[in-house]
Enzyme design. Structure first.
Site, PDB file in Angstrom:
ATOM      1  N   ASP A 158     -17.000  21.233  27.382  1.00 59.66           N
ATOM      2  CA  ASP A 158     -15.928  20.124  27.419  1.00 59.66           C
ATOM      3  C   ASP A 158     -16.258  19.262  25.988  1.00 59.66           C
ATOM      4  OD1 ASP A 158     -13.537  19.085  29.318  1.00 59.66           O
ATOM      5  OD2 ASP A 158     -14.920  17.254  28.888  1.00 59.66           O
ATOM      6  N   LYS A 180     -13.149  24.236  25.529  1.00 59.50           N
ATOM      7  CA  LYS A 180     -12.033  23.235  25.490  1.00 59.50           C
ATOM      8  C   LYS A 180     -12.296  22.288  24.264  1.00 59.50           C
ATOM      9  CE  LYS A 180     -12.572  21.482  29.577  1.00 59.50           C
ATOM     10  NZ  LYS A 180     -12.333  20.810  30.770  1.00 59.50           N
TER      11      LYS A 180
HETATM   12  P1  5GP Z   1     -19.355  18.782  28.957  1.00 57.67           P
HETATM   13  O1  5GP Z   1     -20.879  18.013  28.965  1.00 57.67           O
HETATM   14  O2  5GP Z   1     -19.442  19.638  27.751  1.00 57.67           O
HETATM   15  O3  5GP Z   1     -18.415  17.315  28.868  1.00 57.67           O
HETATM   16  O4  5GP Z   1     -18.980  19.400  30.347  1.00 57.67           O
HETATM   17  C1  5GP Z   1     -19.765  20.424  30.707  1.00 57.67           C
HETATM   18  C2  5GP Z   1     -20.044  20.735  32.062  1.00 57.67           C
HETATM   19  O5  5GP Z   1     -19.034  19.767  32.752  1.00 57.67           O
HETATM   20  C3  5GP Z   1     -19.626  21.981  32.539  1.00 57.67           C
HETATM   21  O6  5GP Z   1     -20.751  22.835  32.280  1.00 57.67           O
HETATM   22  C4  5GP Z   1     -19.113  21.828  33.674  1.00 57.67           C
HETATM   23  O7  5GP Z   1     -19.762  21.822  34.807  1.00 57.67           O
HETATM   24  C5  5GP Z   1     -18.137  20.411  33.713  1.00 57.67           C
HETATM   25  N1  5GP Z   1     -16.726  20.727  33.317  1.00 57.67           N
HETATM   26  C6  5GP Z   1     -16.161  20.394  31.921  1.00 57.67           C
HETATM   27  N2  5GP Z   1     -14.916  20.623  31.918  1.00 57.67           N
HETATM   28  C7  5GP Z   1     -14.552  21.113  33.035  1.00 57.67           C
HETATM   29  C8  5GP Z   1     -13.496  21.777  33.773  1.00 57.67           C
HETATM   30  O8  5GP Z   1     -12.465  21.776  33.091  1.00 57.67           O
HETATM   31  N3  5GP Z   1     -13.354  21.987  34.970  1.00 57.67           N
HETATM   32  C9  5GP Z   1     -14.499  21.818  35.782  1.00 57.67           C
HETATM   33  N4  5GP Z   1     -14.258  21.874  37.313  1.00 57.67           N
HETATM   34  N5  5GP Z   1     -15.759  21.365  35.245  1.00 57.67           N
HETATM   35  C10 5GP Z   1     -15.691  21.052  34.144  1.00 57.67           C
END
Ligand code: 5GP
Ligand code: MG
Length: 190
Positions: free
Chosen positions: A99, A127
């Site tokens: 994300d 994403k």
């Molecule tokens: P980032 O650190 O890249 O923002 O997010 C990574 C973590 O956040 C992922 O491993 C996941 O656990 C959670 N996450 C990110 N996007 C989503 C989403 O669309 N849905 C859910 N349920 N968890 C997400």
């Protein structure tokens, strides 16, 4: 009792997920041998990791990493580290979704400190429109254009992780009521 939220949109059904996993396994196979350490990020990568591992031709070492749930203002930390010594190892990091990129950046930094010879990264979902920090992803299963999805390992407040499909969820509704999709998801069991 609040009315159920409208049904969420299924973004990937189980058969499409199977195709994505088949394609990823074919792309990863040349990079995975019996000495490779496959590190799965928990808990989100649990289902993806187990389904992918069963498609690989080699017999890699399997280990896990987990970050503490994000809390505004707190620093990131690992609540579980791989037990396998990673010095000199070829590592393949499997994660559920990228994300902002912050989690993967942090986990990669921690793994690199253990001195592996190589770390390859693989995310089931990407994403890109949500990215805050650039991060190197060597293999992506599929790009998702929705802001928030649940199912196939991805939860909200502990719900929906064990759904066999991936659905785009309304974060505002979920924040108000994490169980708002439970009848759709679990029927009478919810
Ligand atoms: P980032 O650190 O890249 O923002 O997010 C990574 C973590 O956040 C992922 O491993 C996941 O656990 C959670 N996450 C990110 N996007 C989503 C989403 O669309 N849905 C859910 N349920 N968890 C997400
Ligand atoms: Mg995160």
């Amino acid at each position: 009792v609040a009315a159920d939220a409208p049904e969420p949109l299924v973004v990937l059904d189980h058969s499409r997920l199977g195709e994505v996993l088949d394609t990823l396994a074919t792309a990863l196979d040349p990079h995975v041998d019996d000495d490779t350490v496959v590190v799965i990020t928990l808990p989100g990568g649990l289902i993806f990791g187990s389904d992918l591992l069963r498609r690989l031709g080699a017999s890699p070492v399997v280990d896990f990493v987990a970050t503490a749930p994000y809390r505004p203002g707190s620093t990131a930390s690992l609540v579980h580290r791989p037990a396998t010594p990673l010095e000199g190892a070829k590592v393949l990091l499997l994660t559920d979704v990228i994300d902002t990129g912050l989690s993967l950046t942090y986990v990669l930094g921690e793994l690199e400190r253990a001195g592996p010879s190589e770390v390859r990264t693989c995310a089931l979902f990407d994403k890109p429109h949500r990215r805050l920090v650039p991060v190197r992803i060597d293999h992506v299963g599929v790009a998702v254009e929705h802001d928030f999805v649940v199912g196939y390992g991805l939860d909200f407040g502990g719900w929906y992780r064990n759904l066999p499909v991936v659905a785009a969820a309304d974060l505002e509704r979920l924040s108000a009521d994490p169980t708002c999709y439970r009848h759709w998801a679990y029927g009478n069991r919810g």
